[in-house]
Design an enzyme around this catalytic site. Structure first.
Site, short mmCIF file in Angstrom:
data_model
loop_
_atom_site.label_atom_id
_atom_site.label_comp_id
_atom_site.label_asym_id
_atom_site.label_seq_id
_atom_site.Cartn_x
_atom_site.Cartn_y
_atom_site.Cartn_z
N HIS A 182 43.92 -14.98 10.47
CA HIS A 182 42.65 -14.40 10.89
C HIS A 182 41.52 -15.33 10.50
CE1 HIS A 182 39.34 -11.51 11.31
NE2 HIS A 182 40.15 -10.82 12.09
N ASP A 218 46.39 -7.12 14.95
CA ASP A 218 47.07 -7.23 16.23
C ASP A 218 48.59 -7.25 16.07
OD1 ASP A 218 44.73 -7.46 17.87
OD2 ASP A 218 44.46 -9.47 17.07
N HIS A 270 40.34 -13.85 21.23
CA HIS A 270 39.66 -12.69 20.66
C HIS A 270 40.44 -11.41 20.91
CE1 HIS A 270 36.76 -10.02 19.13
NE2 HIS A 270 35.79 -10.14 20.00
#
Length: 377
Positions: A259, A313, A220
């Site tokens: 994702h 990210d 996460h």
């Protein structure tokens, strides 16, 4: 045979007016407004208030909210002592989880779960998260804590408390945008965890402590740190293509790529990509960015047909590094932004609360007999 939704994929358990995601088209909306517009025009403070109130605030409302945040930036001295006494070298998310739980012990209103109390606690937590995280970072490095300033924005004040130096307006704005991009993202694991805890009518601090525990997991919150580890392993732009091609050929995971929801470009990654390029070029740190560019090209060529693209990210770690933030604090920075989304989601769900109680499919025996201990082999 009963069908099981692994990871609760596709299961809808509540309604929300806060965030909409269309993963196939790469769309993220808060209150119906695209994330790109929030990033370009708004601030962390405004988006936080908008999610809490379910509408765009007026100038007066935003000024009042901003003033309340500034008034609550300082943390209790007892908590400062707890942070100073934490063992050196611990996981910063462990430290944050402990600090927030302890903060609840010091709040006389902590057990009050009325809407008014939840709202008041939320303001204090949003304000104090930045102070707590900066204090953890500095004490872990052996430095004194830096007291918050009332004349800086939320983002600028955090950078000041973290480094002891006033950031430039450009640095403050860049970090503000990074926070805006991470404030909320629908029913992710940590938000769901906060809501599940809240559904039992537990207190707000327990809800957020639970969320921090969920965010701590590398599936996460830890991906942006893993991206930086990958970049350090690659080294130079010239080695990037061969490195990533080998990983893909071996069917290994590429950090910051893919994702759970998006089957297109993560819209947040498109925003951060532009800022990462700007900062890298301006600061003469283009090496990381060039490596990321090469990785993105290879990934898109090889995986886009399967709906796999870079996510938020992928570029966020580079932006944080350029702002002087150590990679072990990337996940706490995630929490620094997501606290607003967590609290807004808990408050919204509490308006029509229902105890969460999913079921599982039993796969064990149904006619087993109890065997006395002495007769077991």
């Amino acid at each position: 045979m009963t069908e099981i939704a692994k990871g609760l994929a596709g299961i809808k358990f509540t309604e929300s007016k806060l965030t909409f995601i269309n993963g196939e088209e790469g769309i993220l909306l808060h209150l119906g407004i695209p994330i790109q517009e929030w990033a370009e025009n708004s601030t962390f403070e405004e988006l936080s208030l908008a999610l809490l109130e379910g509408k765009l605030p007026t100038a007066t409302e935003l000024a009042q909210f901003d003033a309340h945040l500034k008034e609550n930036r300082a943390i209790p001295h007892q908590l400062e002592k707890v942070i100073q006494d934490m063992p050196r070298g611990i996981n910063p998310m462990q430290a944050l989880r402990t600090a927030v739980s302890y903060l609840g012990l010091l709040d006389a209103q902590s057990e009050d779960i009325t809407p008014e109390a939840r709202r008041a606690i939320t303001v204090r937590m949003i304000a104090q998260f930045s102070t707590i995280i900066a204090a953890i970072s500095r004490t872990q490095e052996g430095h004194d804590m830096v007291a918050p300033r009332m004349d800086l924005t939320h983002a600028g004040n955090f950078l000041y408390m973290l480094t002891g130096q006033e950031p430039t307006s450009e640095q403050s704005r860049l970090f503000d945008i990074a926070l805006v991009l991470h404030v909320d993202h629908g029913m992710n694991a940590s938000t769901f965890t906060a809501i599940a805890t809240s559904s039992t009518l537990s207190d707000m601090y327990s809800c957020i402590t639970s969320a921090i525990g969920a965010l701590k997991g590398p599936l996460h919150g830890g991906a942006n740190e893993a991206v930086m580890d990958m970049l350090d392993e690659i080294g130079t732009p010239e080695q990037a293509e061969a490195f990533i091609t080998k990983k893909l050929d071996n069917k290994e995971k590429i950090m910051g790529v893919g994702h759970r929801v998006y089957k297109n470009f993560d819209p947040r990654s498109r925003v951060l990509r532009d800022y990462a390029e700007h900062v890298a070029n301006k600061e003469g740190k283009s090496n990381y960015y060039q490596v990321l560019e090469t990785i993105e090209k290879v990934v898109v060529d090889r995986l886009s047909a399967r709906g796999i693209y870079p996510n938020v990210d992928f570029y966020s770690g580079t932006v944080y590094s350029d702002l002087g933030i150590k990679k072990e604090f990337f996940t706490p920075i995630f929490a620094l932004a997501r606290i607003s989304g967590w609290c807004a989601s808990v408050i919204e769900f509490s308006e029509d609360n229902s105890l969460l109680r999913p079921s599982s499919v039993y796969t064990g025996e149904k006619e087993a007999k109890y065997v006395q201990l002495q007769d077991r082999k």
